[in-house]
Design a protein around this motif. Structure first.
Motif, PDB file in Angstrom:
ATOM      1  N   ASP A 171      -4.256  -3.116 -12.230  1.00 44.21           N
ATOM      2  CA  ASP A 171      -3.946  -1.829 -13.145  1.00 44.21           C
ATOM      3  C   ASP A 171      -2.551  -1.593 -13.136  1.00 44.21           C
ATOM      4  O   ASP A 171      -2.338  -1.146 -13.612  1.00 44.21           O
ATOM      5  N   HIS A 172      -1.784  -1.990 -12.353  1.00 42.57           N
ATOM      6  CA  HIS A 172      -0.436  -2.254 -12.114  1.00 42.57           C
ATOM      7  C   HIS A 172       0.397  -2.665 -13.948  1.00 42.57           C
ATOM      8  O   HIS A 172       1.065  -2.328 -13.667  1.00 42.57           O
ATOM      9  N   PHE A 225     -10.225  -6.348 -10.078  1.00 48.04           N
ATOM     10  CA  PHE A 225     -11.263  -4.990  -9.159  1.00 48.04           C
ATOM     11  C   PHE A 225     -12.065  -5.252  -8.498  1.00 48.04           C
ATOM     12  O   PHE A 225     -12.429  -6.425  -8.931  1.00 48.04           O
ATOM     13  N   LEU A 226     -12.157  -5.321  -7.678  1.00 40.32           N
ATOM     14  CA  LEU A 226     -13.580  -5.198  -6.842  1.00 40.32           C
ATOM     15  C   LEU A 226     -13.576  -3.365  -7.460  1.00 40.32           C
ATOM     16  O   LEU A 226     -13.816  -2.649  -7.366  1.00 40.32           O
ATOM     17  N   GLY A 244     -11.388  -3.095  -1.225  1.00 44.56           N
ATOM     18  CA  GLY A 244     -10.685  -3.224  -3.031  1.00 44.56           C
ATOM     19  C   GLY A 244      -9.391  -3.393  -3.174  1.00 44.56           C
ATOM     20  O   GLY A 244      -8.759  -4.674  -3.541  1.00 44.56           O
ATOM     21  N   ASN A 245      -8.401  -2.770  -2.581  1.00 44.78           N
ATOM     22  CA  ASN A 245      -7.206  -3.116  -1.875  1.00 44.78           C
ATOM     23  C   ASN A 245      -6.940  -4.138  -1.462  1.00 44.78           C
ATOM     24  O   ASN A 245      -6.056  -5.347  -1.972  1.00 44.78           O
ATOM     25  N   PRO A 262       0.929  -0.842   0.246  1.00 47.06           N
ATOM     26  CA  PRO A 262       0.010   0.075  -0.057  1.00 47.06           C
ATOM     27  C   PRO A 262       0.738   1.203   0.217  1.00 47.06           C
ATOM     28  O   PRO A 262       1.832   0.651   0.343  1.00 47.06           O
ATOM     29  N   THR A 263       0.349   2.371  -0.693  1.00 47.46           N
ATOM     30  CA  THR A 263       0.805   4.095  -0.475  1.00 47.46           C
ATOM     31  C   THR A 263      -0.097   4.182   0.818  1.00 47.46           C
ATOM     32  O   THR A 263      -1.114   3.952   0.636  1.00 47.46           O
ATOM     33  N   GLY A 276      -2.666  -5.696  -8.539  1.00 45.75           N
ATOM     34  CA  GLY A 276      -3.798  -5.337  -9.370  1.00 45.75           C
ATOM     35  C   GLY A 276      -3.418  -5.529 -10.042  1.00 45.75           C
ATOM     36  O   GLY A 276      -2.930  -4.854 -10.902  1.00 45.75           O
ATOM     37  N   THR A 293      -7.006  -7.308  -3.389  1.00 49.53           N
ATOM     38  CA  THR A 293      -5.712  -7.699  -3.456  1.00 49.53           C
ATOM     39  C   THR A 293      -4.746  -8.905  -2.538  1.00 49.53           C
ATOM     40  O   THR A 293      -3.831  -9.781  -2.999  1.00 49.53           O
ATOM     41  N   TYR A 294      -4.648  -7.980  -1.517  1.00 50.03           N
ATOM     42  CA  TYR A 294      -4.001  -8.810  -0.633  1.00 50.03           C
ATOM     43  C   TYR A 294      -4.493  -9.992  -0.149  1.00 50.03           C
ATOM     44  O   TYR A 294      -3.907 -10.976   0.333  1.00 50.03           O
ATOM     45  N   LYS A 328     -14.642   0.716 -10.995  1.00 50.66           N
ATOM     46  CA  LYS A 328     -12.886   0.321  -9.682  1.00 50.66           C
ATOM     47  C   LYS A 328     -13.008   0.443  -8.766  1.00 50.66           C
ATOM     48  O   LYS A 328     -13.583   2.062  -8.880  1.00 50.66           O
ATOM     49  N   MET A 329     -13.479  -0.259  -7.608  1.00 46.25           N
ATOM     50  CA  MET A 329     -13.476   0.571  -6.346  1.00 46.25           C
ATOM     51  C   MET A 329     -12.101   1.963  -6.145  1.00 46.25           C
ATOM     52  O   MET A 329     -11.123   1.368  -6.499  1.00 46.25           O
TER      53      MET A 329
END
Ligand code: AMP
Ligand code: ZN
Length: 465
Positions: free
Chosen positions: A241-242, A271-272, A40-41, A31-32, A239, A44-45, A278-279
């Motif tokens: 998007d990367h 994505f969620l 949503g993040n 994470p940032t 995710g 991915t985890y 996209k969330m």
């Protein structure tokens, strides 16, 4: 049993073999930490945790590395806009360092609540400045960089296959440039090092051979993954998007510096979504794990929901879907804890389970198989032991769930005893009438193989870890 995984580089499912026998190096973009993670993040985890557990189920020892982006990371994937950390600081009045500390701790709490296995290494970008600077120096020596007024950039025109994983059409991208790209030579070039603005002092900045400033986002992952896993390791995740920007840039840097594509397998969680989009932190509904807790929803119900969709398909979030998952999880827990301990896991069931997860993590099928087992006539103690073995991968933490101790009011207990008696003399209608009376007092009677069980009509359970 062979393990097959989808590799975004080759765009197909293929057999997984580790570089070193029995060991897997796995790097996941973390994470940032300028804000809370949204669910949503967290999807991915969860996907990455399922991948790791599947590898472990296959007997691998996994060296799992996750980074924490606690510096820089501009608000857009481009190289302009405000730095997210400094923006978070301005918004809250706390220092950028405090912000990073606060949101890292919040992220770790989410991690634990979702029963995600702790990585072997958490690495913070701010603790790897020498590695990042060294990496950029190497790129400079090899002729891949150029300087502009605001930083040191990577020259993507030096690589014929830049953006291969995303199958980027660079010419079309360049022709379609509609945004100002400043002194960048090409739209796909990206910052390796950004200079601090002359007129202001940043909270997070370091000296470097090019002047005071801070590292670009992509370089941190190339430098930290190399520091812990070497320049070619087994699996790199993130995710979806990367694929087009962040991972394309990590690959470009590593190819230029070490001549490798960084990882043998590139894997991406989809994505969620909410409302078909996209969330994200900037738009739409921002749901945190805490939002679920505020509504008395167990975080593991969200984990269960994620199991029901394949990681390579987008998942549309809905409260109904989440409530359905909560009910499914509760039924599973009830069944599990009703069955006696001391059984042996059944190999035939486990083999079937194993082949589902080894087929590119087909968790929806694995979950369906688990329900088939729950409903089967397999001996209850065997069912419990087999479910427990499956839960090593599913991570629903069935074993540690504690049914709430509930006080059964005297009136309810008497009605239940009476109902038992009338059932024994096969007076079914009378038994149903008593069940309704019990329900009116807020309790449900469930007739299980072990006799009737009472529970509150509203779920009264707690989960402790
Ligand atoms: P960030 O903190 O924004 O860098 O994102 C952390 C991780 O969450 C990255 O791997 C992203 O690709 C991933 N991610 C971002 N948005 C979503 C989403 N809506 N669904 C699933 N994963 C996401
Ligand atoms: Zn990364």
């Amino acid at each position: 049993m062979e393990l097959h995984l989808y590799d975004s580089w080759e765009r197909r499912v293929r057999r997984f073999d580790s570089i070193q026998p029995g060991r897997v190096g796995m790097y996941c973009c973390g994470p940032t930490v300028y804000d809370y993670a949204h669910i949503g993040n967290l999807r991915t985890y969860i996907f990455e945790d399922l991948l790791r557990r599947t590898l472990e189920f296959n007997g691998y020892q996994v060296q799992h590395v996750v980074n924490i982006t606690d510096v820089g990371h501009l608000v857009s994937d481009g190289d302009d806009g405000e730095d997210k950390m400094e923006k978070g600081s301005r918004r809250s009045g706390k220092s950028a360092w405090d912000i990073a500390q606060y949101y890292s701790a919040a992220f770790m709490a989410d991690f634990r609540a979702l029963n995600l296995l702790q990585p072997a290494v958490w690495c913070r970008a701010t603790e790897y400045l020498p590695e990042q600077i060294g990496f950029i120096e190497e790129l400079e020596r090899k002729g891949y960089t150029y300087r502009t007024a605001d930083g040191i950039y990577f020259d993507t025109s030096k690589q014929d296959d830049y953006g291969y994983m995303a199958r980027l059409d660079r010419d079309a991208l360049q022709a379609g440039v509609r945004v100002a790209i400043g002194e960048k030579r090409s739209i796909t070039d990206f910052a390796l090092w950004k200079f601090s603005p002359l007129e202001t002092r940043r909270q997070m900045e370091w000296d470097s051979p090019w002047g005071r400033g801070f590292p670009g986002w992509h370089i941190e992952c190339s430098a930290m993954s190399a520091a812990h896993l070497g320049s070619l390791f087994d699996i790199h995740c993130g995710g979806e998007d990367h694929i087009a920007v962040h991972h394309s840039n990590e690959i470009a840097q590593t190819q230029a510096c070490h001549g490798t594509r960084l990882a043998n397998f590139w894997m991406h969680g989809y994505f969620l979504q909410t409302g078909g989009e996209k969330m994200s932190k900037s738009g739409g509904e921002f749901l945190r794990l805490q939002t679920l807790l505020d509504r008395d929803i167990d975080p593991l119900s969200y984990r269960y929901l994620c199991l029901s969709a394949h990681y390579r398909s987008q998942l549309e979030f809905s409260w109904d879907g989440l409530h359905g998952a909560a009910i499914g999880l509760q039924r599973l827990r009830d069944a599990y804890h009703r069955w006696p301990q001391g059984g042996q896991a059944d190999n035939a069931w486990l083999q079937r389970f194993h082949s589902e997860i080894n087929n590119d993590l087909n968790l929806p099928r694995a979950l369906a198989l688990m329900w088939e087992l729950v409903r089967s006539d397999t001996d209850p103690a065997t069912r419990r032991a087999t479910l427990r073995a499956m839960d090593e991968v599913l991570g629903l933490d069935l074993d540690n769930w504690l049914p709430a101790s509930i006080d059964i009011p005297e009136a309810v207990a008497q009605l239940a005893a009476k109902r038992q008696a009338v059932r024994a003399s096969r007076q079914w209608q009378e038994a149903d009438r008593l069940r309704e009376q019990i329900r009116a007092l807020g309790f449900l009677v469930e007739d299980t193989a072990d006799g009737p069980a009472l529970k509150p009509a509203l779920e009264g359970a707690r989960h402790e870890r």
